[in-house]
Design an enzyme around this catalytic site. Structure first.
Site, PDB file in Angstrom:
ATOM      1  N   GLY A  88       0.829  -1.196   0.000  1.00 14.01           N
ATOM      2  CA  GLY A  88       0.000   0.000   0.000  1.00 14.01           C
ATOM      3  C   GLY A  88       0.861   1.243   0.000  1.00 14.01           C
ATOM      4  N   THR A  89       0.293   2.339  -0.421  1.00 14.51           N
ATOM      5  CA  THR A  89       1.020   3.607  -0.459  1.00 14.51           C
ATOM      6  C   THR A  89       0.203   4.689   0.232  1.00 14.51           C
ATOM      7  OG1 THR A  89       0.073   4.178  -2.617  1.00 14.51           O
ATOM      8  CG2 THR A  89       2.198   3.034  -2.611  1.00 14.51           C
ATOM      9  N   GLY A  90       0.901   5.705   0.711  1.00 11.06           N
ATOM     10  CA  GLY A  90       0.252   6.840   1.353  1.00 11.06           C
ATOM     11  C   GLY A  90       0.931   8.116   0.928  1.00 11.06           C
ATOM     12  N   SER A  91       0.558   9.214   1.566  1.00 13.05           N
ATOM     13  CA  SER A  91       1.056  10.514   1.137  1.00 13.05           C
ATOM     14  C   SER A  91       2.508  10.747   1.513  1.00 13.05           C
ATOM     15  CB  SER A  91       0.185  11.625   1.723  1.00 13.05           C
ATOM     16  OG  SER A  91       0.106  11.495   3.126  1.00 13.05           O
ATOM     17  N   PHE A  92       3.037  10.005   2.474  1.00  8.18           N
ATOM     18  CA  PHE A  92       4.456  10.195   2.775  1.00  8.18           C
ATOM     19  C   PHE A  92       5.205   8.882   2.941  1.00  8.18           C
ATOM     20  CE2 PHE A  92       3.631   9.550   7.292  1.00  8.18           C
ATOM     21  CZ  PHE A  92       2.407  10.155   7.510  1.00  8.18           C
ATOM     22  N   GLY A  93       4.742   7.835   2.280  1.00  7.74           N
ATOM     23  CA  GLY A  93       5.487   6.584   2.329  1.00  7.74           C
ATOM     24  C   GLY A  93       4.706   5.415   1.775  1.00  7.74           C
ATOM     25  N   ARG A  94       5.159   4.223   2.123  1.00  8.35           N
ATOM     26  CA  ARG A  94       4.509   3.008   1.657  1.00  8.35           C
ATOM     27  C   ARG A  94       4.749   1.878   2.647  1.00  8.35           C
ATOM     28  NH1 ARG A  94       8.475   0.782  -3.214  1.00  8.35           N
ATOM     29  NH2 ARG A  94      10.208   2.199  -2.817  1.00  8.35           N
ATOM     30  N   ASP A 204      -7.880   7.083  16.577  1.00 10.13           N
ATOM     31  CA  ASP A 204      -8.081   6.789  15.147  1.00 10.13           C
ATOM     32  C   ASP A 204      -8.783   5.455  14.929  1.00 10.13           C
ATOM     33  OD1 ASP A 204      -7.986   7.547  12.500  1.00 10.13           O
ATOM     34  OD2 ASP A 204      -5.961   6.801  12.150  1.00 10.13           O
TER      35      ASP A 204
END
Length: 404
Positions: A88-94, A204
């Site tokens: 998976g990927t996100g806005s500041f990494g994976r 969260d």
């Protein structure tokens, strides 16, 4: 429903309350937070079963304090792992599936780009997450095996839980029965009881951050918003549908926000949708602060009563925040059949199927099929990312991440 956004920052919202509080206004910042499809438990504390949970919590506080005050650093390096695929990927990494060369064990490696963490103003959250993960130890919480950093990135290595997110299973089958919802909710209650005893707020909770293993038990993952707080805090963060009203109204808040979120989660598990939803976040916030909740006709009276006490705008009446603390929740009649120690010891199997429920999709949700430790079938996102990446030749932003 697509995977929901986490928000962090301030919020533009205006509301009049019955107690005469002034309207609150600020700005909102939305960002994707990298999911952590992983789970790890250091030493199994089930090897030494505890009959008195309060006694366990006393000992847990001592162990946590030792690890909190003496955080481990650089317990491995990138060359210790074979990188297999991006999960998976996100806005500041994976997050990558990796294999530890020496042990042969598979893990989920969370890789955070230092420059992007700084750009998105997530330095404090990232340092908090790492410090908390290396200090906690509980059956239903993701723990960290290794952590390290290099010139470009920060790395957190977590056990790979191949059953996938509750979110994907819940969306596929529609909703869970009350016995199944209760089974999962009990694990969250115990996890929050543990965290709160350490003065940690999670902040969260949502199905996207709950992983289901092959035995049907949960692991709470993604501690990017978790924080150690003994009093109140004011940071706006979380997922719109799960925000407690006191967060929205910028009043300052405490651990009670986690119990509100538990109410939202139980509702969503049993209904298939959250109690407060709309097309725009501002509309969601208006519904939350109104305190009005509509229940599906199939909800039992016991479930509705519990949710009325968890989704309680008045903090002086919200379960979990009263004189008896978590006992008000654990002793509620909806949890009347729950053996809390047996849940903690993982001696309870998920509830049996009722007539009409015994179908492949439900069974797959409760007992995710996995073929081997590296099976990624339950991580449905196909990510075409190279397994190799360039590391900067010189240290970047080193002074900001000294504590990592």
């Amino acid at each position: 429903m697509p995977t929901r956004l986490d928000i962090v920052g301030n919020l533009q919202f205006s509301s009049s309350t019955d107690n005469g509080d002034e309207d609150q206004e600020a700005d909102v910042t939305a960002c994707f937070v990298l999911p952590s499809p992983s789970s790890f438990s250091k030493l199994s504390i089930l090897d030494d079963p505890v009959e008195d949970f309060k006694e366990f919590l006393d000992k847990a506080r001592e162990d946590f304090k030792q690890r909190w005050e003496n955080p481990a650093q650089n317990t491995a390096c990138l060359d210790d792992f074979d990188r297999i695929k991006t999960l998976g990927t996100g806005s500041f990494g994976r997050v990558m599936l990796v294999k530890h060369k020496q042990s042969g064990n598979y893990y989920a490696m969370k890789i955070l780009d230092k420059q992007k963490v700084v750009k998105l103003k997530q330095v404090e959250h990232t340092l908090n997450e790492k410090r908390i993960l290396q200090a906690i130890d509980f059956p239903f919480l993701v723990n960290m095996t290794f952590s390290f950093k290099d010139n470009s990135n920060l790395y957190m290595v977590l056990e790979f839980i191949s059953g996938g997110e509750m979110f994907s299973h819940l969306r596929r089958i529609g909703r869970f029965s009350e016995p199944h919802s209760r089974f999962y909710a009990a694990q969250i209650v115990l996890a929050f009881e543990y965290l709160h005893s350490l003065d940690l707020i999670y902040r969260d909770l949502k199905p996207e951050n709950l992983l289901i293993d092959s035995t049907g038990y949960l692991k709470i993952t993604d501690f990017g918003f978790a924080k150690r707080v003994k009093g109140r805090t004011w940071t706006l963060c979380g997922t719109p549908e799960y925000l407690a009203p006191e967060i929205i109204l910028s009043k300052g808040y405490n651990k009670a926000v986690d119990w509100w979120a538990l109410g939202v989660l139980i509702y969503e598990m049993a209904a298939g949708y959250p109690p407060f939803f709309a097309d725009q976040p501002i509309q969601i916030y208006e519904k939350i602060v109104s305190g009005k909740v509509k229940f599906p006709s199939h909800f039992s009276n016991e479930l509705k009563d519990l949710l009325k006490n968890l989704l309680q705008v008045d903090l002086t009446k919200r379960y979990g925040n009263l004189k008896n603390g978590v006992a008000d929740i654990k002793n509620h009649k909806w949890f009347g059949s729950t053996d809390w120690i047996a849940i903690y010891q993982k001696k309870i199997t998920p509830p049996s199927f009722s007539k009409g429920e015994s179908n492949g999709r439900l069974f797959e949700a409760l007992y995710p099929r996995v073929d081997g430790p590296a099976d990624t079938r339950h991580f449905v996102e196909e990510v075409q990312e190279p397994t190799e990446f360039v590391i900067a030749a010189t240290p970047q932003l080193e002074e900001l991440f000294v504590e990592f």
